[in-house]
Design a protein around this motif. Structure first.
Motif, mmCIF file in Angstrom:
data_model
loop_
_atom_site.group_PDB
_atom_site.id
_atom_site.type_symbol
_atom_site.label_atom_id
_atom_site.label_comp_id
_atom_site.label_asym_id
_atom_site.label_seq_id
_atom_site.Cartn_x
_atom_site.Cartn_y
_atom_site.Cartn_z
ATOM 1 N N GLU A 120 118.334 78.999 35.562
ATOM 2 C CA GLU A 120 117.100 79.743 35.108
ATOM 3 C C GLU A 120 117.291 81.141 34.957
ATOM 4 N N THR A 172 109.118 68.525 35.025
ATOM 5 C CA THR A 172 108.859 69.608 35.532
ATOM 6 C C THR A 172 107.483 69.842 36.286
ATOM 7 N N ALA A 175 106.552 76.011 39.873
ATOM 8 C CA ALA A 175 107.400 76.247 40.550
ATOM 9 C C ALA A 175 107.201 76.423 42.008
ATOM 10 N N LEU A 179 110.879 79.662 44.597
ATOM 11 C CA LEU A 179 111.723 79.984 42.883
ATOM 12 C C LEU A 179 110.727 80.562 42.302
ATOM 13 N N ILE A 180 109.337 80.852 42.341
ATOM 14 C CA ILE A 180 108.197 81.449 41.432
ATOM 15 C C ILE A 180 108.756 82.665 41.194
ATOM 16 N N HIS A 183 111.059 82.092 37.914
ATOM 17 C CA HIS A 183 110.502 81.275 36.589
ATOM 18 C C HIS A 183 109.341 80.305 37.260
ATOM 19 N N ASP A 184 107.976 80.194 36.371
ATOM 20 C CA ASP A 184 106.986 79.433 36.898
ATOM 21 C C ASP A 184 107.048 78.107 36.901
ATOM 22 N N ARG A 185 108.213 77.567 36.423
ATOM 23 C CA ARG A 185 108.260 75.956 36.328
ATOM 24 C C ARG A 185 109.666 75.578 37.083
ATOM 25 N N ASN A 186 109.613 74.464 37.749
ATOM 26 C CA ASN A 186 110.974 73.941 38.234
ATOM 27 C C ASN A 186 111.084 72.330 38.022
#
Length: 247
Positions: A120, A172, A175, A179-180, A183-186
């Motif tokens: 990421e 996805t 996040a 992890l935020i 990135h705002d997604r995981n």
């Protein structure tokens, strides 16, 4: 989101680990820089075709695990060609049942995409991007929830085995707190004990099932470890890509 990932395991190790039958992997090699449209191993579960369908059109026999090569970027069965106008390597878990590309696969074609880890990029205020490698402790294999599809090439004869293309998308979600900051997604990394539940083709999947998968993935996502790595160049490959940047 997940736009690059790594899978260092040899195919025979994966087959043994998953207790799965294996597909044709003659053209696949472990990679530390897997990108959308690349071929990746995916774990699916299917009921043998000789089992008759019930009144709901579902085969209720005992599912068989298979590890198959698939194109990472889902091609809906109704598409006219593999190249689409919109990206399909990731699927937002929040609205799967409302999207034409995902609704069909969600119902009965759910997969697990194995990964050693994924990358990421954090973008700062100046627009500078810093790459990070995200993985489980001890480099345990990650099982990312996915959706798959079989697409038939209309330009090929019906009896041509190369007519069929297997493709996959990775789910996805928002996040997790750990992890935020990157990135705002995981991805949605399911705990191993729920892989068979997610893949079960005899269960009709819906939005509630997708939401439960995201909820179950949270402890796994929170356990992911992060390390900064060097910039990843297009075409580069090898374990050096996941080496931590020295302070």
């Amino acid at each position: 989101m997940c736009g690059r990932f790594a899978l260092s395991n040899e195919i025979n190790e994966l087959i043994t680990d998953f207790v799965a039958q294996g597909g044709d992997f003659r053209d696949w090699e472990p990679s530390w820089n897997i990108a959308p449209t690349d071929t990746v191993p995916v774990l699916v579960s299917t009921v043998p075709k000789d089992v008759p369908k019930d009144e709901d059109g579902v085969r209720r026999g005992e599912p068989v695990r298979r590890l198959e090569p698939a194109r990472w970027s889902l091609v809906p069965s109704w598409a006219k060609e593999p190249k689409l106008k919109f990206p399909t390597f990731n699927a937002r878990s929040e609205d799967l049942a409302a999207k034409a590309s995902w609704k069909g696969p969600l119902a009965s074609k759910r997969a697990i995409v194995p990964a050693s880890g994924y990358y990421e990029w954090h973008t700062d205020e100046d627009g500078r991007k810093t790459p990070f490698y995200i993985h489980l402790p001890g480099d345990e294999l990650i099982g990312m929830a996915g959706l798959y599809s079989w697409w038939a090439d209309p330009t090929k004869d019906r009896d041509d085995s190369s007519r069929w293309l297997l493709s996959v998308a990775i789910l996805t979600s928002d996040a997790v707190d750990a992890l935020i900051g990157i990135h705002d997604r995981n991805p949605v990394p399911l705990p191993r004990e729920l892989w068979d539940w997610w893949m079960d083709p005899t269960v009709t999947g819906d939005q509630d099932m997708a939401d439960r998968a995201v909820e179950a993935s949270l402890p796994v996502a929170e356990a992911l470890e992060v390390r900064q790595v060097a910039p990843i160049k297009r075409g580069a490959d090898g374990p050096q890509l996941i080496a931590p940047v020295e302070e």
